[in-house]
Design a protein around this motif. Sequence first.
Motif, PDB file in Angstrom:
ATOM      1  N   TYR A  34      41.388  50.177  33.544  1.00  0.00           N
ATOM      2  CA  TYR A  34      41.121  49.427  34.710  1.00  0.00           C
ATOM      3  C   TYR A  34      41.408  50.342  36.025  1.00  0.00           C
ATOM      4  O   TYR A  34      42.454  50.965  35.910  1.00  0.00           O
ATOM      5  N   TYR A  36      42.323  49.859  40.215  1.00  0.00           N
ATOM      6  CA  TYR A  36      42.285  49.027  41.431  1.00  0.00           C
ATOM      7  C   TYR A  36      42.879  50.075  42.727  1.00  0.00           C
ATOM      8  O   TYR A  36      43.512  51.344  42.116  1.00  0.00           O
ATOM      9  N   TYR A  46      40.155  45.436  43.199  1.00  0.00           N
ATOM     10  CA  TYR A  46      39.603  45.776  42.097  1.00  0.00           C
ATOM     11  C   TYR A  46      38.384  46.790  42.410  1.00  0.00           C
ATOM     12  O   TYR A  46      37.604  46.749  43.359  1.00  0.00           O
ATOM     13  N   TYR A  87      45.517  52.933  41.393  1.00  0.00           N
ATOM     14  CA  TYR A  87      46.195  52.551  40.121  1.00  0.00           C
ATOM     15  C   TYR A  87      45.113  52.342  39.080  1.00  0.00           C
ATOM     16  O   TYR A  87      44.114  51.925  39.221  1.00  0.00           O
ATOM     17  N   PHE A  91      44.461  47.912  29.968  1.00  0.00           N
ATOM     18  CA  PHE A  91      44.640  46.336  29.964  1.00  0.00           C
ATOM     19  C   PHE A  91      43.777  45.701  28.822  1.00  0.00           C
ATOM     20  O   PHE A  91      42.736  45.991  28.584  1.00  0.00           O
ATOM     21  N   TYR A  92      44.420  44.938  28.135  1.00  0.00           N
ATOM     22  CA  TYR A  92      43.849  44.115  26.935  1.00  0.00           C
ATOM     23  C   TYR A  92      43.760  42.716  27.602  1.00  0.00           C
ATOM     24  O   TYR A  92      44.941  42.231  27.770  1.00  0.00           O
ATOM     25  N   GLY A  93      42.878  41.954  27.554  1.00  0.00           N
ATOM     26  CA  GLY A  93      42.799  40.538  28.160  1.00  0.00           C
ATOM     27  C   GLY A  93      43.561  39.706  27.345  1.00  0.00           C
ATOM     28  O   GLY A  93      44.216  38.786  27.826  1.00  0.00           O
ATOM     29  N   GLY A  94      43.792  39.922  26.326  1.00  0.00           N
ATOM     30  CA  GLY A  94      44.792  39.303  25.410  1.00  0.00           C
ATOM     31  C   GLY A  94      46.330  39.321  25.608  1.00  0.00           C
ATOM     32  O   GLY A  94      47.137  38.648  24.975  1.00  0.00           O
ATOM     33  N   GLN A  96      47.704  38.351  28.171  1.00  0.00           N
ATOM     34  CA  GLN A  96      48.316  37.208  28.911  1.00  0.00           C
ATOM     35  C   GLN A  96      48.386  37.654  30.456  1.00  0.00           C
ATOM     36  O   GLN A  96      49.369  37.255  31.216  1.00  0.00           O
ATOM     37  N   GLY A  97      47.340  38.463  30.927  1.00  0.00           N
ATOM     38  CA  GLY A  97      47.498  38.770  32.259  1.00  0.00           C
ATOM     39  C   GLY A  97      48.362  39.690  33.051  1.00  0.00           C
ATOM     40  O   GLY A  97      48.439  40.002  33.784  1.00  0.00           O
ATOM     41  N   ASN A  98      48.987  40.446  31.852  1.00  0.00           N
ATOM     42  CA  ASN A  98      50.040  41.261  32.330  1.00  0.00           C
ATOM     43  C   ASN A  98      49.565  42.496  32.631  1.00  0.00           C
ATOM     44  O   ASN A  98      49.319  43.568  32.000  1.00  0.00           O
ATOM     45  N   LEU A  99      48.988  43.046  33.882  1.00  0.00           N
ATOM     46  CA  LEU A  99      48.683  44.204  34.412  1.00  0.00           C
ATOM     47  C   LEU A  99      49.829  45.042  34.599  1.00  0.00           C
ATOM     48  O   LEU A  99      50.696  44.382  35.406  1.00  0.00           O
ATOM     49  N   PHE A 101      51.448  48.089  36.444  1.00  0.00           N
ATOM     50  CA  PHE A 101      51.052  48.917  37.477  1.00  0.00           C
ATOM     51  C   PHE A 101      52.142  50.166  37.251  1.00  0.00           C
ATOM     52  O   PHE A 101      53.585  49.835  37.263  1.00  0.00           O
TER      53      PHE A 101
ATOM     54  N   GLN B  48      51.774  34.039  34.358  1.00  0.00           N
ATOM     55  CA  GLN B  48      50.274  33.617  34.311  1.00  0.00           C
ATOM     56  C   GLN B  48      50.165  32.200  34.016  1.00  0.00           C
ATOM     57  O   GLN B  48      50.787  31.468  33.100  1.00  0.00           O
ATOM     58  N   THR B 101      41.478  37.578  28.887  1.00  0.00           N
ATOM     59  CA  THR B 101      41.472  37.298  30.463  1.00  0.00           C
ATOM     60  C   THR B 101      40.764  38.147  30.992  1.00  0.00           C
ATOM     61  O   THR B 101      40.731  39.295  30.736  1.00  0.00           O
ATOM     62  N   GLN B 104      40.949  40.483  37.007  1.00  0.00           N
ATOM     63  CA  GLN B 104      41.843  39.855  37.963  1.00  0.00           C
ATOM     64  C   GLN B 104      41.550  40.403  39.344  1.00  0.00           C
ATOM     65  O   GLN B 104      41.448  41.482  39.498  1.00  0.00           O
TER      66      GLN B 104
END
Lengths: 111, 115
Positions: A34, A36, A46, A87, A91-94, A96-99, A101, B48, B101, B104
């Motif tokens: 990803y 950003y 994004y 940046y 990132f893996y969607g699983g 739990q949202g932890n991007l 940076f 989250q 997810t 974002q």
Amino acid sequence: DAKTTQPPSMDCAEGRAANLPCNHSTISGNEYVYWYRQIHSQGPQYIIHGLKNNETNEMASLIITEDRKSSTLILPHATLRDTAVYYCIVFYGGSQGNLIFGKGTKLSVKP
Amino acid sequence: ETGVTQSPTHLIKTRGQQVTLRCSSQSGHNTVSWYQQALGQGPQFIFQYYREEENGRGNFPPRFSGLQFPNYSSELNVNALELDDSALYLCASSLMTGPDTDTQYFGPGTRLTVL
């Protein structure tokens, strides 16, 4: 810790292509790359993401090497408004949202 | 399509006080993530929320807590404020359709200053 390595800063002339590199040698098979960007004191914006194939949208192109260990974000015609911190994030969607940076690359577009 | 909004824009509190920050998700999104960004650093994941429950948490103490409401908006609460809590607080919304997810999208942030 971030799983990516980026140069701390880069300059680009207005109107020229900006090529921002990113190394992610430990990327897993289910992790996306990803990008950003963050203009001073604003929320991250994004830009683009990809898994294996190269991707293009109205903002940029993303080139991912065949071994997926590195990638390049390309802004085809940089303008002064593209000056920002960029940046690169794996990132893996699983997750739990932890991007996660890192420090990013400060791109300065100069007239 | 409405983007992610946050309120207030700026806030000044004193040490020991409590603060509540608010976030409205982008239309169609069901998941909210909160991040803290100290000056000169990249954003750090706080937690989250998905379906009104905490779905993951970063390395932040329990005095950082949150809520998600049925309309998918969210609050971040910080108790017993410390000087180091001074930061830009970012909310990001996304759509979770399965175990993963999606992308974002961030709001403009709330700048909190603790004196």
